[in-house]
Design a protein around this motif. Structure first.
Motif, PDB file in Angstrom:
ATOM      1  N   LEU A 109      36.805  25.250  35.795  1.00 53.59           N
ATOM      2  CA  LEU A 109      36.202  25.820  34.593  1.00 53.59           C
ATOM      3  C   LEU A 109      36.035  24.780  33.493  1.00 53.59           C
ATOM      4  CD1 LEU A 109      37.885  29.345  34.314  1.00 53.59           C
ATOM      5  CD2 LEU A 109      35.589  28.772  35.124  1.00 53.59           C
ATOM      6  N   LEU A 110      36.980  23.871  33.384  1.00 53.28           N
ATOM      7  CA  LEU A 110      36.867  22.807  32.384  1.00 53.28           C
ATOM      8  C   LEU A 110      35.692  21.882  32.704  1.00 53.28           C
ATOM      9  CD1 LEU A 110      40.631  21.910  31.803  1.00 53.28           C
ATOM     10  CD2 LEU A 110      39.076  22.996  30.174  1.00 53.28           C
ATOM     11  N   GLU A 111      35.519  21.579  34.001  1.00 55.22           N
ATOM     12  CA  GLU A 111      34.375  20.757  34.390  1.00 55.22           C
ATOM     13  C   GLU A 111      33.074  21.505  34.143  1.00 55.22           C
ATOM     14  OE1 GLU A 111      32.507  18.317  38.220  1.00 55.22           O
ATOM     15  OE2 GLU A 111      34.193  19.692  38.515  1.00 55.22           O
ATOM     16  N   SER A 112      33.079  22.788  34.490  1.00 56.33           N
ATOM     17  CA  SER A 112      31.885  23.607  34.284  1.00 56.33           C
ATOM     18  C   SER A 112      31.539  23.697  32.797  1.00 56.33           C
ATOM     19  CB  SER A 112      32.111  25.010  34.855  1.00 56.33           C
ATOM     20  OG  SER A 112      31.004  25.845  34.615  1.00 56.33           O
ATOM     21  N   LYS A 113      32.551  23.831  31.959  1.00 53.06           N
ATOM     22  CA  LYS A 113      32.329  23.911  30.513  1.00 53.06           C
ATOM     23  C   LYS A 113      31.723  22.616  29.979  1.00 53.06           C
ATOM     24  CE  LYS A 113      34.852  24.301  26.148  1.00 53.06           C
ATOM     25  NZ  LYS A 113      36.211  24.395  25.528  1.00 53.06           N
ATOM     26  N   ARG A 114      32.230  21.490  30.442  1.00 54.15           N
ATOM     27  CA  ARG A 114      31.709  20.201  29.990  1.00 54.15           C
ATOM     28  C   ARG A 114      30.230  20.053  30.352  1.00 54.15           C
ATOM     29  NH1 ARG A 114      30.542  15.856  32.650  1.00 54.15           N
ATOM     30  NH2 ARG A 114      31.604  16.562  34.564  1.00 54.15           N
ATOM     31  N   ILE A 115      29.884  20.433  31.588  1.00 58.67           N
ATOM     32  CA  ILE A 115      28.504  20.327  32.049  1.00 58.67           C
ATOM     33  C   ILE A 115      27.617  21.320  31.305  1.00 58.67           C
ATOM     34  CG2 ILE A 115      27.001  20.683  34.058  1.00 58.67           C
ATOM     35  CD1 ILE A 115      29.434  19.690  35.756  1.00 58.67           C
ATOM     36  N   PHE A 151      22.510  23.299  34.075  1.00 58.50           N
ATOM     37  CA  PHE A 151      22.862  24.717  33.943  1.00 58.50           C
ATOM     38  C   PHE A 151      23.174  25.312  35.312  1.00 58.50           C
ATOM     39  CE2 PHE A 151      21.944  29.255  33.644  1.00 58.50           C
ATOM     40  CZ  PHE A 151      22.663  29.608  32.513  1.00 58.50           C
ATOM     41  N   GLU A 152      22.346  24.971  36.304  1.00 56.94           N
ATOM     42  CA  GLU A 152      22.598  25.433  37.676  1.00 56.94           C
ATOM     43  C   GLU A 152      23.924  24.873  38.190  1.00 56.94           C
ATOM     44  OE1 GLU A 152      20.804  27.466  39.578  1.00 56.94           O
ATOM     45  OE2 GLU A 152      19.089  27.740  38.259  1.00 56.94           O
ATOM     46  N   LEU A 153      24.211  23.618  37.860  1.00 58.05           N
ATOM     47  CA  LEU A 153      25.440  22.979  38.325  1.00 58.05           C
ATOM     48  C   LEU A 153      26.667  23.646  37.715  1.00 58.05           C
ATOM     49  CD1 LEU A 153      26.948  20.731  39.812  1.00 58.05           C
ATOM     50  CD2 LEU A 153      26.469  19.212  37.879  1.00 58.05           C
ATOM     51  N   HIS A 154      26.629  23.940  36.422  1.00 57.35           N
ATOM     52  CA  HIS A 154      27.791  24.571  35.779  1.00 57.35           C
ATOM     53  C   HIS A 154      28.097  25.923  36.424  1.00 57.35           C
ATOM     54  CE1 HIS A 154      26.338  28.082  33.448  1.00 57.35           C
ATOM     55  NE2 HIS A 154      27.609  28.265  33.187  1.00 57.35           N
ATOM     56  N   ALA A 155      27.024  26.688  36.715  1.00 55.41           N
ATOM     57  CA  ALA A 155      27.228  28.017  37.304  1.00 55.41           C
ATOM     58  C   ALA A 155      27.838  27.914  38.701  1.00 55.41           C
ATOM     59  CB  ALA A 155      25.900  28.762  37.356  1.00 55.41           C
ATOM     60  N   GLU A 162      35.068  29.878  26.866  1.00 58.42           N
ATOM     61  CA  GLU A 162      36.145  29.532  25.943  1.00 58.42           C
ATOM     62  C   GLU A 162      37.161  30.661  25.864  1.00 58.42           C
ATOM     63  OE1 GLU A 162      38.367  27.183  23.831  1.00 58.42           O
ATOM     64  OE2 GLU A 162      36.380  26.516  24.486  1.00 58.42           O
ATOM     65  N   THR A 163      36.683  31.898  25.832  1.00 62.49           N
ATOM     66  CA  THR A 163      37.576  33.059  25.798  1.00 62.49           C
ATOM     67  C   THR A 163      38.419  33.133  27.066  1.00 62.49           C
ATOM     68  OG1 THR A 163      36.006  34.295  24.422  1.00 62.49           O
ATOM     69  CG2 THR A 163      37.673  35.575  25.610  1.00 62.49           C
ATOM     70  N   ILE A 164      37.783  32.931  28.221  1.00 65.70           N
ATOM     71  CA  ILE A 164      38.498  32.971  29.505  1.00 65.70           C
ATOM     72  C   ILE A 164      39.579  31.904  29.549  1.00 65.70           C
ATOM     73  CG2 ILE A 164      38.259  32.591  31.987  1.00 65.70           C
ATOM     74  CD1 ILE A 164      35.434  33.816  31.742  1.00 65.70           C
ATOM     75  N   LEU A 165      39.232  30.692  29.102  1.00 62.89           N
ATOM     76  CA  LEU A 165      40.206  29.597  29.127  1.00 62.89           C
ATOM     77  C   LEU A 165      41.375  29.857  28.178  1.00 62.89           C
ATOM     78  CD1 LEU A 165      37.732  26.587  29.309  1.00 62.89           C
ATOM     79  CD2 LEU A 165      39.425  27.205  31.043  1.00 62.89           C
TER      80      LEU A 165
END
Length: 526
Positions: free
Chosen positions: A473-479, A451-455, A511-514
């Motif tokens: 953002l795609l990498e962050s979403k996956r994590i 969670f810390e990593l995605h942020a 998801e909305t942002i993407l």
């Protein structure tokens, strides 16, 4: 696809394609028939069986393949629960810590409650029955010796009220004789206190056995602050491993839930970890010897490299050598002497006593280090990184703290410099990979790190151009999705459960942002 021969609905007997997702041995023609048959099937549906041998005693093995995330064991209610042996006065209704101002004595027995609780556990009835006067608690500052009896008398109350449950409780291991030799608050000491405090006919020997059972089989339940102790029926036979294949969590009502953390095959032992899995091997084995009364011989403890992570390794002390030192193993001894540590490159040796002394000094420095201070964490890593492996448990402990600290202060992650933000990302990636290799069942710790990593990745992406932002953002979403899957089973009352709720919200927002970026840039999010 038609049902195969013999695959018939257990309710109505017509060909069926749906089957129980847990045991995969019973078929149904519809969801309605599956639900109606569950009360019958639940008694037989299991992925494990209880076996025993002379070394491990009673333990569970899988009777079929078990998938990641599958519930292996679930108990809605503990056999007995209560405060730990050493505790300051707490409300016996909700376990909140009490003070002279917040404590309200129970009008029936005198045990103190908080102002919100009116009822509490069976110690009320037990006290009325076996004590001539009400209990009086006046000291609320230090751990109170009278509270050592609470969980025990809750267990003893089952003797008269629920004899079947009491019999199952007595069927658990107590190691009372070993506890008498090594514990400060021995079962016999607690039993003597209960015999003095209450006029009960229950023998001192039986009470001591119950105390031993509670000490050996108790699970710390973090749903209250401070945590309370619970002993479960089925879960008490789960085997220990320092690299467990199952994760343990609790539901909002204190029931225990055990899920598969890695794929398991038929015949595999089903294990959880009894100790802190991020401790070093010496601390883990010492804790298990002193509190659970066995010498851990799990695969992790027998491998000095801890699956190649070098979790206990130190750097070679010889100038110009880039090797790392470990003993041949942490289990064997040379007579009464522990094995020397040997460099894997130059084969130079250092005595166990020298290394132990160094570890003790570093441990003291760690405990005395200023808390919640980024600078102190970085200084510790830089200084002791010269003598300890990058994955050493002391270094990992501080890395984990530092990864969580960066961005928690001031204006949060947006106020963190690029350099510090990249450091947070690097730390989170390093620690998460170590956790996956070393302790794959630690869902809570891994989920929080991810969670810390995605942020951090999302924030760093916002500082890049639009094309690079989308990739970040795609990498962050996956994590984030992985973090949510790990934390989603945690009860909402725990911090991990609250973070799971936040992760779900972040996923929807992302998801909305993407989607908006896709529309503006005519790019397809992945």
């Amino acid at each position: 696809m038609s049902a195969k021969s013999g695959e018939l609905c257990v309710v109505c007997g017509i060909p069926a394609e749906q089957k129980c997702s847990a045991c995969k041995s019973v078929f149904y023609c519809s969801r309605q028939h599956q639900k109606s048959h569950w009360k019958v099937h639940a008694k037989k549906c299991s992925s494990y069986k209880l076996v025993a041998n002379e070394v491990l005693g009673r333990h569970y093995v899988a009777i079929r393949n078990i998938a990641v995330g599958e519930i292996v064991l679930h108990e809605e209610k503990a056999l007995v629960e209560g405060p730990p042996l050493e505790t300051a006065p707490v409300c016996l209704g909700c376990f909140v810590v009490l003070s002279p101002d917040s404590a309200v004595p129970c009008i029936k027995c005198g045990w103190p409650l908080c102002r919100l609780c009116r009822n509490h556990g069976p110690e009320c009835e037990f006290t009325i029955k076996y004590k001539d006067e009400k209990v009086s608690i006046t000291d609320y500052v230090f751990p109170h010796p009278t509270y050592r009896c609470i969980t025990t008398i809750r267990a003893l109350h089952l003797r008269d009220t629920k004899p079947d449950l009491y019999k199952r409780l007595l069927n658990l291991e107590d190691h009372a004789e070993l506890q008498e030799k090594s514990s400060f608050f021995t079962p016999r000491l607690v039993a003597k206190f209960i015999k003095r405090f209450f006029k009960t006919e229950i023998t001192e020997e039986e009470i001591a056995k119950v105390v031993g059972i509670l000490q050996v089989n108790g699970h710390e339940v973090p749903l209250t602050e401070p945590p309370h102790i619970a002993v479960y029926d089925v879960a008490s036979f789960l085997e220990h491993s320092c690299r467990a294949n199952c994760s343990k969590s609790f539901n909002n009502k204190g029931g225990i839930v055990v899920r598969a953390a890695v794929p398991m095959k038929k015949g595999d032992h089903i294990t959880i970890c009894y100790t802190d899995p991020l401790w070093g091997v010496e601390n883990r084995r010492h804790y298990l010897t002193q509190t659970k009364f066995f010498q851990c011989m799990c695969e992790r403890c027998k491998d000095p490299t801890e699956f190649g992570t070098m979790y206990n390794a130190i750097k070679c002390w010889n100038a110009g050598c880039d090797g790392h030192a470990l003993p041949k193993n942490f289990i064997e001894t040379d007579g009464d002497k522990r094995l020397d540590w040997t460099c894997d490159k130059c084969l130079s040796e250092k005595s166990f006593e020298e290394v132990e002394e160094m570890m003790e000094r570093i441990g003291i420095d760690l405990t005395q280090m200023k808390k919640n201070d980024i600078k102190c964490c970085r200084t510790f890593i830089q200084h002791y990184g010269k003598v300890l492996h990058d994955n050493h448990y002391y270094i990992t402990d501080v890395k984990l703290a530092l990864a969580q600290l960066i961005g928690q202060q001031g204006s949060g992650l947006p106020g963190v410099s690029d350099e510090l933000l990249q450091e947070k990302i690097s730390l989170c990636k390093s620690v998460s990979q170590l956790i996956k290799s070393l302790v794959p069942a630690e869902n809570r710790i891994l989920g929080l790190v991810l969670f810390e990593l995605h942020a951090a990745i999302a924030e760093f992406g916002r500082r890049l151009d639009p094309g690079e932002l989308i990739a970040a953002l795609l990498e962050s979403k996956r994590i984030l999705k992985e973090a949510y899957e790990l934390l989603s089973y945690e009860p909402e009352v725990l911090p991990e459960g609250k973070i799971a709720a936040q992760a779900l919200k972040n996923l929807r927002d992302m998801e909305t942002i993407l989607q908006v970026m896709h529309q503006n840039l005519n790019m397809t999010p992945m």
